[in-house]
Design an enzyme around this catalytic site. Structure first.
Site, mmCIF file in Angstrom:
data_model
loop_
_atom_site.group_PDB
_atom_site.id
_atom_site.type_symbol
_atom_site.label_atom_id
_atom_site.label_comp_id
_atom_site.label_asym_id
_atom_site.label_seq_id
_atom_site.Cartn_x
_atom_site.Cartn_y
_atom_site.Cartn_z
ATOM 1 N N SER A 95 0.843 -1.205 0.000
ATOM 2 C CA SER A 95 0.000 0.000 0.000
ATOM 3 C C SER A 95 0.870 1.243 0.000
ATOM 4 N N CYS A 100 10.033 0.592 9.244
ATOM 5 C CA CYS A 100 10.939 1.510 9.951
ATOM 6 C C CYS A 100 10.485 2.957 9.777
ATOM 7 N N GLY A 125 10.257 -6.513 25.822
ATOM 8 C CA GLY A 125 11.333 -6.506 24.829
ATOM 9 C C GLY A 125 11.642 -5.064 24.455
ATOM 10 N N TYR A 126 12.218 -4.902 23.272
ATOM 11 C CA TYR A 126 12.614 -3.562 22.810
ATOM 12 C C TYR A 126 11.451 -2.586 22.861
ATOM 13 N N GLU A 128 11.039 0.591 25.368
ATOM 14 C CA GLU A 128 11.197 1.935 24.774
ATOM 15 C C GLU A 128 9.909 2.750 24.911
ATOM 16 N N GLU A 179 5.670 -9.330 32.058
ATOM 17 C CA GLU A 179 6.558 -10.117 31.187
ATOM 18 C C GLU A 179 6.530 -11.572 31.632
ATOM 19 N N GLY A 186 6.423 -9.438 20.406
ATOM 20 C CA GLY A 186 7.187 -9.953 19.276
ATOM 21 C C GLY A 186 6.437 -9.766 17.967
ATOM 22 N N HIS A 196 39.478 14.422 25.584
ATOM 23 C CA HIS A 196 38.980 14.578 26.953
ATOM 24 C C HIS A 196 38.113 15.826 27.034
HETATM 25 C C1 LIG Z 1 7.937 0.180 16.906
HETATM 26 C C2 LIG Z 1 9.180 -0.337 16.234
HETATM 27 C C3 LIG Z 1 10.389 0.296 16.460
HETATM 28 C C4 LIG Z 1 11.545 -0.163 15.837
HETATM 29 N N1 LIG Z 1 12.725 0.468 16.098
HETATM 30 C C5 LIG Z 1 13.861 0.041 15.515
HETATM 31 C C6 LIG Z 1 15.091 0.700 15.749
HETATM 32 O O1 LIG Z 1 15.169 1.677 16.499
HETATM 33 N N2 LIG Z 1 16.197 0.255 15.127
HETATM 34 C C7 LIG Z 1 16.152 -0.836 14.283
HETATM 35 O O2 LIG Z 1 17.200 -1.200 13.731
HETATM 36 N N3 LIG Z 1 15.003 -1.487 14.047
HETATM 37 C C8 LIG Z 1 13.849 -1.084 14.638
HETATM 38 N N4 LIG Z 1 12.675 -1.724 14.381
HETATM 39 C C9 LIG Z 1 12.699 -2.891 13.477
HETATM 40 C C10 LIG Z 1 12.740 -2.417 12.012
HETATM 41 O O3 LIG Z 1 11.649 -1.553 11.763
HETATM 42 C C11 LIG Z 1 12.684 -3.610 11.077
HETATM 43 O O4 LIG Z 1 13.721 -4.501 11.414
HETATM 44 C C12 LIG Z 1 12.886 -3.119 9.659
HETATM 45 O O5 LIG Z 1 11.813 -2.316 9.266
HETATM 46 C C13 LIG Z 1 13.026 -4.335 8.746
HETATM 47 O O6 LIG Z 1 12.586 -4.053 7.513
HETATM 48 P P1 LIG Z 1 12.417 -5.082 6.342
HETATM 49 O O7 LIG Z 1 13.426 -4.659 5.350
HETATM 50 O O8 LIG Z 1 12.430 -6.492 6.749
HETATM 51 O O9 LIG Z 1 10.954 -4.740 5.792
HETATM 52 P P2 LIG Z 1 9.772 -3.881 6.393
HETATM 53 O O10 LIG Z 1 10.220 -2.537 6.821
HETATM 54 O O11 LIG Z 1 9.047 -4.723 7.364
HETATM 55 O O12 LIG Z 1 8.894 -3.659 5.085
HETATM 56 C C14 LIG Z 1 8.213 -4.702 4.454
HETATM 57 C C15 LIG Z 1 7.252 -4.097 3.452
HETATM 58 O O13 LIG Z 1 6.656 -5.134 2.692
HETATM 59 C C16 LIG Z 1 5.299 -4.820 2.456
HETATM 60 N N5 LIG Z 1 4.610 -6.078 2.178
HETATM 61 C C17 LIG Z 1 4.296 -7.081 3.044
HETATM 62 N N6 LIG Z 1 3.702 -8.099 2.384
HETATM 63 C C18 LIG Z 1 3.635 -7.734 1.078
HETATM 64 C C19 LIG Z 1 3.137 -8.353 -0.092
HETATM 65 N N7 LIG Z 1 2.631 -9.588 -0.066
HETATM 66 N N8 LIG Z 1 3.192 -7.662 -1.258
HETATM 67 C C20 LIG Z 1 3.734 -6.423 -1.319
HETATM 68 N N9 LIG Z 1 4.239 -5.806 -0.244
HETATM 69 C C21 LIG Z 1 4.199 -6.444 0.933
HETATM 70 C C22 LIG Z 1 4.861 -4.138 3.739
HETATM 71 O O14 LIG Z 1 3.718 -3.315 3.523
HETATM 72 C C23 LIG Z 1 6.095 -3.332 4.107
HETATM 73 O O15 LIG Z 1 6.068 -2.018 3.609
HETATM 74 C C24 LIG Z 1 11.488 -1.285 14.964
HETATM 75 C C25 LIG Z 1 10.258 -1.922 14.721
HETATM 76 C C26 LIG Z 1 9.121 -1.454 15.346
HETATM 77 C C27 LIG Z 1 7.815 -2.143 15.051
HETATM 78 N N1 LIG Z 2 15.815 -0.404 19.121
HETATM 79 C C1 LIG Z 2 15.597 -1.346 18.232
HETATM 80 O O1 LIG Z 2 16.466 -1.755 17.466
HETATM 81 C C2 LIG Z 2 14.219 -1.924 18.123
HETATM 82 C C3 LIG Z 2 13.147 -1.258 18.674
HETATM 83 C C4 LIG Z 2 11.892 -1.836 18.554
HETATM 84 C C5 LIG Z 2 11.734 -3.043 17.895
HETATM 85 N N2 LIG Z 2 12.807 -3.651 17.364
HETATM 86 C C6 LIG Z 2 12.666 -4.962 16.683
HETATM 87 O O2 LIG Z 2 11.306 -5.388 16.720
HETATM 88 C C7 LIG Z 2 11.235 -6.677 17.281
HETATM 89 C C8 LIG Z 2 9.945 -6.822 18.038
HETATM 90 O O3 LIG Z 2 9.981 -6.118 19.280
HETATM 91 P P1 LIG Z 2 9.098 -6.608 20.498
HETATM 92 O O4 LIG Z 2 9.439 -5.781 21.676
HETATM 93 O O5 LIG Z 2 7.682 -6.744 20.073
HETATM 94 O O6 LIG Z 2 9.572 -8.106 20.671
HETATM 95 P P2 LIG Z 2 10.728 -8.776 21.534
HETATM 96 O O7 LIG Z 2 10.865 -10.135 20.975
HETATM 97 O O8 LIG Z 2 11.923 -7.913 21.634
HETATM 98 O O9 LIG Z 2 10.103 -8.868 23.007
HETATM 99 C C9 LIG Z 2 8.882 -9.491 23.270
HETATM 100 C C10 LIG Z 2 8.788 -9.747 24.766
HETATM 101 O O10 LIG Z 2 7.464 -10.188 25.052
HETATM 102 C C11 LIG Z 2 7.536 -11.285 25.942
HETATM 103 N N3 LIG Z 2 6.322 -12.069 25.773
HETATM 104 C C12 LIG Z 2 5.974 -12.862 24.728
HETATM 105 N N4 LIG Z 2 4.749 -13.399 24.936
HETATM 106 C C13 LIG Z 2 4.313 -12.936 26.126
HETATM 107 C C14 LIG Z 2 3.126 -13.121 26.891
HETATM 108 N N5 LIG Z 2 2.144 -13.901 26.445
HETATM 109 N N6 LIG Z 2 3.022 -12.501 28.086
HETATM 110 C C15 LIG Z 2 4.018 -11.693 28.538
HETATM 111 N N7 LIG Z 2 5.160 -11.478 27.863
HETATM 112 C C16 LIG Z 2 5.312 -12.085 26.671
HETATM 113 C C17 LIG Z 2 8.813 -12.016 25.537
HETATM 114 O O11 LIG Z 2 9.289 -12.851 26.588
HETATM 115 C C18 LIG Z 2 9.744 -10.847 25.243
HETATM 116 O O12 LIG Z 2 10.421 -10.406 26.395
HETATM 117 C C19 LIG Z 2 12.479 -6.806 18.156
HETATM 118 O O13 LIG Z 2 12.894 -8.126 18.281
HETATM 119 C C20 LIG Z 2 13.485 -5.980 17.424
HETATM 120 O O14 LIG Z 2 14.195 -6.782 16.536
HETATM 121 C C21 LIG Z 2 14.054 -3.122 17.462
#
Ligand SMILES: Cc1cc2nc3c(=O)[nH]c(=O)nc-3n(C[C@H](O)[C@H](O)[C@H](O)COP(=O)(O)OP(=O)(O)OC[C@H]3O[C@@H](n4cnc5c(N)ncnc54)[C@H](O)[C@@H]3O)c2cc1C
Ligand SMILES: NC(=O)c1ccc[n+]([C@@H]2O[C@H](COP(=O)([O-])OP(=O)(O)OC[C@H]3O[C@@H](n4cnc5c(N)ncnc54)[C@H](O)[C@@H]3O)[C@@H](O)[C@H]2O)c1
Length: 461
Positions: free
Chosen positions: A35, A43, A184-185, A189, A205, A272, A446
């Site tokens: 979309s 991201c 988790g993350y 955050e 958790e 997750g 420093h």
């Molecule tokens: C709240 C949150 C905070 C985060 N913060 C961080 C951070 O601080 N630092 C960090 O490194 N990572 C962070 N992440 C994780 C990071 O966003 C992902 O690891 C990253 O976006 C991975 O991207 P990707 O390349 O796998 O694809 P994505 O960014 O997941 O993009 C996949 C795309 O594919 C499209 N798509 C799906 N299915 C189809 C289909 N069948 N046909 C066409 N298009 C499709 C989707 O619409 C989407 O736009 C965060 C994630 C979340 C949820």
């Molecule tokens: N700063 C960053 O780089 C950043 C920030 C946000 C997200 N991310 C990415 O997005 C992914 C998803 O983040 P997330 O925080 O959703 O997942 P996560 O896997 O980091 O954490 C999920 C947490 O939920 C707990 N959990 C699972 N099922 C549960 C239940 N039924 N009851 C209670 N606790 C439960 C797990 O034990 C775990 O601690 C991360 O693994 C990370 O790779 C990265």
């Protein structure tokens, strides 16, 4: 059937740069994104960019509220959350506009919206709401479809208004009392962020520690810091059910075999993420997945079908933007420049963007133990970091794991101001074979945070 040289499914963190690079090299390329709303991927739209922007606003609020440490008093701190949200929305919109412009202006590149799925080994069908399906074929197909929030089965959840990571970033009000499931993350955050904006935050958790993959001392140190700020944690907790009466949400769980109940006004579930491969009909191409639905790849990110690659979160393993981007580098190096690049030996850094941050790189102590390595662990508390003392930021813990035989740094975890930047310095040392002993006397200016790497590595005998 439209013939192309390359088809990219998903405009994620690998798909976009790959589309630009392949098309610039002359390959007729189509990028298919589900979309327009999600152009740029998770991201940009619902992940890193919006969360880190709001987290920065929460930090500004916290700095003002704690300015008394410097003798500065600020009465009646208040927030206009509409402006805070607008700042975030503007930054997201600007990032997305940039992505769109680059993709639309590229030669040899078609950007189309719709859900892509395999109709055969090398054929992709694209369906959007208004038009008939379009079929594409190409010798190269790249899958970058990412993940979406996973929701655990919770009794009563369907009758409760709750938020996932996307919805909670769009709130127009600051919750009075926010219950977060998952530490988790995202839980940490965004939990700290809303706590700083003024919510009472309770995190539940199921594991015995927060950020469950990390070393226990790191998790405990961060938990103490967050507790000092007012967040409450329930670990080892198994959710039983959830109920809503008007604006009151009641969560029941068992903790150490005892039943407990907590109440809140808002519920965030961040337990997750799950694979988006279910939309792809991979069986029609014979592409193999693991038991969690992630696509199986080798070290060059090739699937079992010749010419089909999977990049980013969809291939399983660490889910980070920079890893997805590096996947793009590997694939484009190999295809366009006939290099032999792979994921082997890739040093993985990541940062939990709490404040202070948890910067991580390489092996944890737990992982080094599991690998049966001969190593030493060195640690210093945040209060020994001179720059932190001067800045009234003394929380945290700096930790590194060093190989006893080679004196190489195996990994590090730094909880502290700019912990993510600090571990990047260590990552450069690891990559450049700068030894732990070199860092004892390495000249840093420093007084910087980096200078305290001398202090950390001085802990080695
Ligand atoms: C709240 C949150 C905070 C985060 N913060 C961080 C951070 O601080 N630092 C960090 O490194 N990572 C962070 N992440 C994780 C990071 O966003 C992902 O690891 C990253 O976006 C991975 O991207 P990707 O390349 O796998 O694809 P994505 O960014 O997941 O993009 C996949 C795309 O594919 C499209 N798509 C799906 N299915 C189809 C289909 N069948 N046909 C066409 N298009 C499709 C989707 O619409 C989407 O736009 C965060 C994630 C979340 C949820
Ligand atoms: N700063 C960053 O780089 C950043 C920030 C946000 C997200 N991310 C990415 O997005 C992914 C998803 O983040 P997330 O925080 O959703 O997942 P996560 O896997 O980091 O954490 C999920 C947490 O939920 C707990 N959990 C699972 N099922 C549960 C239940 N039924 N009851 C209670 N606790 C439960 C797990 O034990 C775990 O601690 C991360 O693994 C990370 O790779 C990265």
């Amino acid at each position: 059937m439209i013939k192309k040289d390359a088809i990219i499914i998903g405009s994620g963190q690998a798909g976009n740069p790959l589309a630009l690079k392949l098309s610039a090299a002359g390959l007729k390329t189509v990028l298919i994104e589900k979309s327009e709303e999600m152009l740029g991927g998770v991201c940009v739209n619902v992940g890193c960019t919006p969360s880190k922007t709001l987290i920065a606003s929460a930090k500004a609020m916290h700095k003002i509220k704690t300015a008394h440490k410097h003798g500065i008093s600020v009465p009646d701190v208040s927030i206009d959350f509409e402006i805070t949200q607008k700042r975030k929305n503007d930054i997201v919109a600007k990032s997305k506009k940039g992505v769109k412009k680059n993709l639309e202006e590229a030669e040899n590149l078609d950007l189309i919206y719709g859900t892509a799925s395999f109709s055969g080994e090398k054929t992709i069908s694209v369906q959007n709401e208004s038009e008939e399906a379009i079929e594409f074929t190409a010798p190269y197909i790249f899958i970058n479809v990412g993940c979406r929030p996973a929701t655990p089965e919770i009794d009563g959840l369907k009758d409760v208004k709750w938020y996932d990571s996307t919805g909670i970033l769009e709130l127009q009000e600051i919750p009075k009392k926010l219950i977060v499931i998952g530490s988790g993350y995202i839980g940490l955050e965004l939990g700290q962020m809303y706590s700083r904006f003024g919510s009472e935050v309770i995190i539940v958790e199921k594991a015995g520690q927060i950020i469950s993959n990390e070393d226990a001392d790191i998790a405990e140190n961060l938990q103490e810091i967050l507790e000092e700020e007012g967040l409450t944690f329930h670990l080892n907790s198994e959710i039983k059910n959830v109920k809503q009466d008007d604006n009151k949400i009641t969560l029941t769980f068992t903790k150490n075999n005892k039943q407990e109940q907590i109440e809140g006004t808002h519920l965030l579930i961040v337990t997750g993420r799950k694979s988006n491969a279910d939309s792809l009909h991979l069986e029609k191409a014979g592409i193999k997945q693991d038991d969690k639905g992630y696509i199986k790849v080798n070290q060059k990110l090739e699937t079992n079908v010749d010419g089909v690659y999977a990049l980013g979160d969809i291939k399983g393993g660490p889910q980070f933007t920079h890893i997805s981007y590096n996947d793009y580098v590997i694939v484009s190096d190999n295809i366009l420049e006939q290099k032999n690049t792979s994921t082997e030996g890739r040093i993985i850094p990541y940062t939990v963007f709490t404040d202070p941050q948890v910067g991580r790189v390489g092996l944890s102590e737990k992982e080094a133990t599991e690998k049966n390595l001969n190593f030493t662990v060195i640690k210093i508390p945040g209060k020994r970091i001179t720059r932190g003392l001067e800045s009234a930021e003394t929380q945290g813990l700096w930790k590194a794991v060093v190989d006893n035989d080679s004196d190489k740094i195996l990994g590090a975890a730094i909880i502290g101001s700019e912990g993510g930047e600090m571990t990047s310095i260590i990552q450069m040392a690891m990559k450049g074979n700068i030894s732990a002993k070199d860092l004892q006397t390495f000249i840093f200016s420093h007084p910087t945070y980096s200078e305290s790497l001398n202090t950390l590595f001085d802990e080695l005998e």
